[in-house]
Design a protein around this motif. Structure first.
Motif, short mmCIF file in Angstrom:
data_model
loop_
_atom_site.label_atom_id
_atom_site.label_comp_id
_atom_site.label_asym_id
_atom_site.label_seq_id
_atom_site.Cartn_x
_atom_site.Cartn_y
_atom_site.Cartn_z
N THR A 88 0.83 -1.21 0.00
CA THR A 88 0.00 0.00 0.00
C THR A 88 0.86 1.25 0.00
O THR A 88 0.59 2.20 -0.75
CB THR A 88 -0.94 0.00 1.22
N ASP A 91 2.32 1.62 -3.47
CA ASP A 91 1.30 2.09 -4.41
C ASP A 91 1.02 3.58 -4.23
O ASP A 91 0.83 4.31 -5.20
CB ASP A 91 0.00 1.30 -4.23
N THR A 92 0.99 4.03 -2.97
CA THR A 92 0.76 5.45 -2.69
C THR A 92 1.90 6.30 -3.24
O THR A 92 1.68 7.36 -3.82
CB THR A 92 0.61 5.67 -1.17
N VAL A 94 3.90 5.50 -5.75
CA VAL A 94 3.80 5.47 -7.22
C VAL A 94 2.75 6.48 -7.68
O VAL A 94 2.98 7.26 -8.61
CB VAL A 94 3.45 4.05 -7.73
N ALA A 95 1.61 6.48 -7.02
CA ALA A 95 0.54 7.41 -7.38
C ALA A 95 0.99 8.86 -7.23
O ALA A 95 0.67 9.72 -8.06
CB ALA A 95 -0.70 7.14 -6.53
N PHE A 98 3.25 9.75 -10.23
CA PHE A 98 2.52 9.92 -11.48
C PHE A 98 1.51 11.06 -11.42
O PHE A 98 0.99 11.48 -12.46
CB PHE A 98 1.86 8.62 -11.91
N ALA A 99 1.24 11.58 -10.23
CA ALA A 99 0.35 12.74 -10.11
C ALA A 99 1.10 14.06 -10.33
O ALA A 99 0.48 15.10 -10.48
CB ALA A 99 -0.31 12.75 -8.73
N ASP A 112 3.23 1.40 -15.93
CA ASP A 112 2.36 1.11 -14.79
C ASP A 112 3.07 0.17 -13.83
O ASP A 112 2.80 -1.02 -13.78
CB ASP A 112 1.05 0.49 -15.31
N SER A 114 2.95 0.00 -10.53
CA SER A 114 2.09 -0.51 -9.48
C SER A 114 1.25 -1.68 -10.01
O SER A 114 1.12 -2.71 -9.36
CB SER A 114 1.19 0.61 -8.95
#
Length: 136
Positions: A88, A91-92, A94-95, A98-99, A112, A114
């Motif tokens: 988790t 993933d956070t 990575v997000a 990419f944000a 991608d 994640s």
């Protein structure tokens, strides 16, 4: 890998091409200064939010890899809750990367990471369940 492939290598090739055409030391020095600025921008070195997001991503990737290495010999003994927390967190991170508005390049967004790790973990869990059911 994408930092090397999409940021460093094309700029290095352009710099090598400029070196071949340099006529004097002043031109060489100017080309070198340009490639350094270009690399700094491409690698987001001078961008504090981007650097912080990338640093967090690499730190989470390192922790996740260390966890996997520590339990490689006996994956059944790996605490699922610890793996879930690490996944988790990764993933956070990575997000968050990419944000970043600086990374809206379509070539980068298609990477991608994640999703790849999630699919790999899912395949691994399916394989593990199949192996357990065969033992019974």
């Amino acid at each position: 890998a994408w930092l090397q492939r999409d940021a460093v290598e094309p700029r290095w090739r352009r710099f090598r091409d400029r070196l071949a055409g340099a006529t004097d030391f002043a031109a060489l020095r100017a080309d070198h200064a340009l490639v350094l600025v270009d690399l700094q921008q491409a690698l987001l070195v001078g961008d504090a939010p981007a650097a912080a997001a990338l640093d967090a991503l690499f730190a989470h990737a390192h922790r996740l890899a260390a966890f996997v290495r520590a339990h490689a010999a006996a994956p059944d003994d790996a605490p699922a809750s610890a793996l879930a927390t690490l996944s988790t967190d990764f993933d956070t991170a990575v997000a968050a990367v990419f944000a970043l508005p600086q990374l809206r390049d379509p070539l980068l967004v298609t990477a991608d990471f994640s999703g790849w790790f999630a699919n790999r973990a899912r395949r691994g869990a399916q394989t593990l369940r199949a192996a357990r059911s065969e033992r019974r």
